[in-house]
Design a protein around this motif. Sequence first.
Motif, mmCIF file in Angstrom:
data_model
loop_
_atom_site.group_PDB
_atom_site.id
_atom_site.type_symbol
_atom_site.label_atom_id
_atom_site.label_comp_id
_atom_site.label_asym_id
_atom_site.label_seq_id
_atom_site.Cartn_x
_atom_site.Cartn_y
_atom_site.Cartn_z
ATOM 1 N N GLY A 110 -36.242 3.447 -11.397
ATOM 2 C CA GLY A 110 -35.723 2.225 -12.003
ATOM 3 C C GLY A 110 -36.348 2.033 -13.373
ATOM 4 N N ILE A 111 -36.220 0.833 -13.874
ATOM 5 C CA ILE A 111 -36.853 0.475 -15.142
ATOM 6 C C ILE A 111 -38.073 -0.376 -14.816
ATOM 7 C CG2 ILE A 111 -36.610 -0.818 -17.298
ATOM 8 C CD1 ILE A 111 -34.949 1.737 -17.302
ATOM 9 N N GLN A 112 -39.216 0.055 -15.327
ATOM 10 C CA GLN A 112 -40.455 -0.695 -15.131
ATOM 11 C C GLN A 112 -41.208 -0.649 -16.453
ATOM 12 O OE1 GLN A 112 -43.147 0.924 -12.114
ATOM 13 N NE2 GLN A 112 -43.464 -1.132 -11.309
ATOM 14 N N TYR A 113 -41.613 -1.796 -16.940
ATOM 15 C CA TYR A 113 -42.313 -1.899 -18.217
ATOM 16 C C TYR A 113 -41.491 -1.298 -19.363
ATOM 17 C CZ TYR A 113 -45.875 -2.715 -14.742
ATOM 18 O OH TYR A 113 -46.559 -3.197 -13.643
ATOM 19 N N ASN A 114 -40.193 -1.454 -19.283
ATOM 20 C CA ASN A 114 -39.233 -0.979 -20.293
ATOM 21 C C ASN A 114 -39.163 0.548 -20.404
ATOM 22 O OD1 ASN A 114 -38.394 -3.601 -21.058
ATOM 23 N ND2 ASN A 114 -40.224 -3.808 -22.306
ATOM 24 N N PHE A 115 -39.612 1.268 -19.391
ATOM 25 C CA PHE A 115 -39.532 2.728 -19.346
ATOM 26 C C PHE A 115 -38.698 3.140 -18.144
ATOM 27 C CE2 PHE A 115 -44.218 3.073 -20.989
ATOM 28 C CZ PHE A 115 -43.820 2.697 -22.260
ATOM 29 N N ILE A 116 -38.198 4.366 -18.157
ATOM 30 C CA ILE A 116 -37.615 4.937 -16.949
ATOM 31 C C ILE A 116 -38.795 5.293 -16.061
ATOM 32 C CG2 ILE A 116 -36.293 6.837 -15.956
ATOM 33 C CD1 ILE A 116 -34.665 6.881 -18.582
ATOM 34 N N SER A 117 -38.824 4.745 -14.866
ATOM 35 C CA SER A 117 -40.007 4.835 -14.023
ATOM 36 C C SER A 117 -39.681 5.265 -12.604
ATOM 37 C CB SER A 117 -40.711 3.481 -13.966
ATOM 38 O OG SER A 117 -41.117 3.084 -15.248
ATOM 39 N N PHE A 118 -40.704 5.812 -11.988
ATOM 40 C CA PHE A 118 -40.652 6.192 -10.579
ATOM 41 C C PHE A 118 -41.857 5.527 -9.932
ATOM 42 C CE2 PHE A 118 -38.433 9.201 -13.108
ATOM 43 C CZ PHE A 118 -37.273 9.446 -12.389
ATOM 44 N N TYR A 119 -41.609 4.806 -8.846
ATOM 45 C CA TYR A 119 -42.630 3.967 -8.249
ATOM 46 C C TYR A 119 -42.489 3.950 -6.739
ATOM 47 C CZ TYR A 119 -38.540 1.032 -9.049
ATOM 48 O OH TYR A 119 -37.250 0.558 -9.115
ATOM 49 N N VAL A 120 -43.519 3.406 -6.085
ATOM 50 C CA VAL A 120 -43.497 3.228 -4.642
ATOM 51 C C VAL A 120 -42.915 1.841 -4.382
ATOM 52 C CG1 VAL A 120 -44.851 3.172 -2.519
ATOM 53 C CG2 VAL A 120 -45.538 4.688 -4.408
ATOM 54 N N PRO A 121 -41.763 1.758 -3.714
ATOM 55 C CA PRO A 121 -41.124 0.454 -3.510
ATOM 56 C C PRO A 121 -41.907 -0.414 -2.516
ATOM 57 C CG PRO A 121 -39.966 2.148 -2.275
ATOM 58 C CD PRO A 121 -41.010 2.854 -3.105
ATOM 59 N N HIS A 122 -41.647 -1.713 -2.579
ATOM 60 C CA HIS A 122 -42.298 -2.658 -1.668
ATOM 61 C C HIS A 122 -41.986 -2.348 -0.210
ATOM 62 C CE1 HIS A 122 -42.785 -5.262 -5.309
ATOM 63 N NE2 HIS A 122 -43.946 -5.438 -4.727
ATOM 64 N N SER A 123 -40.850 -1.724 0.060
ATOM 65 C CA SER A 123 -40.506 -1.391 1.452
ATOM 66 C C SER A 123 -41.503 -0.392 2.044
ATOM 67 C CB SER A 123 -39.083 -0.827 1.530
ATOM 68 O OG SER A 123 -38.969 0.356 0.752
ATOM 69 N N ASN A 181 -47.851 -4.380 -0.681
ATOM 70 C CA ASN A 181 -48.856 -5.013 -1.545
ATOM 71 C C ASN A 181 -48.480 -4.956 -3.014
ATOM 72 O OD1 ASN A 181 -50.287 -5.399 0.790
ATOM 73 N ND2 ASN A 181 -51.842 -3.866 0.350
ATOM 74 N N GLY A 182 -47.683 -3.973 -3.407
ATOM 75 C CA GLY A 182 -47.305 -3.838 -4.805
ATOM 76 C C GLY A 182 -48.503 -3.470 -5.681
ATOM 77 N N TYR A 183 -48.300 -3.605 -6.953
ATOM 78 C CA TYR A 183 -49.312 -3.246 -7.953
ATOM 79 C C TYR A 183 -50.343 -4.364 -8.043
ATOM 80 C CZ TYR A 183 -51.012 -1.550 -12.503
ATOM 81 O OH TYR A 183 -51.774 -1.073 -13.540
ATOM 82 N N HIS A 184 -51.631 -4.045 -7.975
ATOM 83 C CA HIS A 184 -52.671 -5.078 -7.922
ATOM 84 C C HIS A 184 -52.670 -5.997 -9.143
ATOM 85 C CE1 HIS A 184 -54.929 -2.122 -10.321
ATOM 86 N NE2 HIS A 184 -55.707 -3.115 -10.698
ATOM 87 N N CYS A 185 -52.259 -5.477 -10.294
ATOM 88 C CA CYS A 185 -52.211 -6.313 -11.503
ATOM 89 C C CYS A 185 -51.094 -7.353 -11.428
ATOM 90 C CB CYS A 185 -52.015 -5.446 -12.747
ATOM 91 S SG CYS A 185 -53.420 -4.386 -13.087
ATOM 92 N N ASN A 186 -50.042 -7.026 -10.693
ATOM 93 C CA ASN A 186 -48.924 -7.934 -10.475
ATOM 94 C C ASN A 186 -48.244 -7.512 -9.176
ATOM 95 O OD1 ASN A 186 -46.649 -9.500 -10.424
ATOM 96 N ND2 ASN A 186 -45.880 -8.870 -12.418
ATOM 97 N N PRO A 187 -48.637 -8.108 -8.047
ATOM 98 C CA PRO A 187 -48.108 -7.697 -6.749
ATOM 99 C C PRO A 187 -46.584 -7.811 -6.609
ATOM 100 C CG PRO A 187 -50.079 -9.023 -6.468
ATOM 101 C CD PRO A 187 -49.704 -9.096 -7.923
ATOM 102 N N LYS A 188 -45.938 -8.534 -7.503
ATOM 103 C CA LYS A 188 -44.469 -8.605 -7.467
ATOM 104 C C LYS A 188 -43.833 -7.306 -7.961
ATOM 105 C CE LYS A 188 -44.215 -13.587 -7.956
ATOM 106 N NZ LYS A 188 -43.850 -14.721 -8.777
#
Length: 152
Positions: free
Chosen positions: A41-54, A58-65
Amino acid sequence: MQYKANSPEDYINQVPKERQETLKKLRKTIKENLPKGFEEGIQYNFISFYVPHSIYPNGYHCNPKEPLPFMSFASQKNSINLYHSGIYADEKLKNWFVNEYPKHCKRKLDMGKSCIRFKKIEEIPFELIAALCKKVTVEDWISLYESSINNK
């Protein structure tokens, strides 16, 4: 450069034409080689790959959302940059990448803590990026991430 995109396709369509095919190839390389579980998806205005909340509620500690970031790339003014959190968090993985890089590219490695800058887009080592993608599973990343934030 900063792009305000709603999707990876939207992002690629906004970059200069001469970079679009390279970004498409980079995206395809990452998608075909990342282990199952990462989402794009798009994260921090970049094309990103991340671990989804599902998978990691807990999400990212700096911003759990925000889902847990892992890897992204962006078209900047003078380069295409690849960001890989595993290289930042795992010295062994970083050393592997640094040692492998000269086998794939004649140009000197231009790297920050998690950022790899490619100033000559025709020299992006796609095979090396594919190998890097395969090195860390979602489970590996969550474990490495949790151990690094718990040690701070």
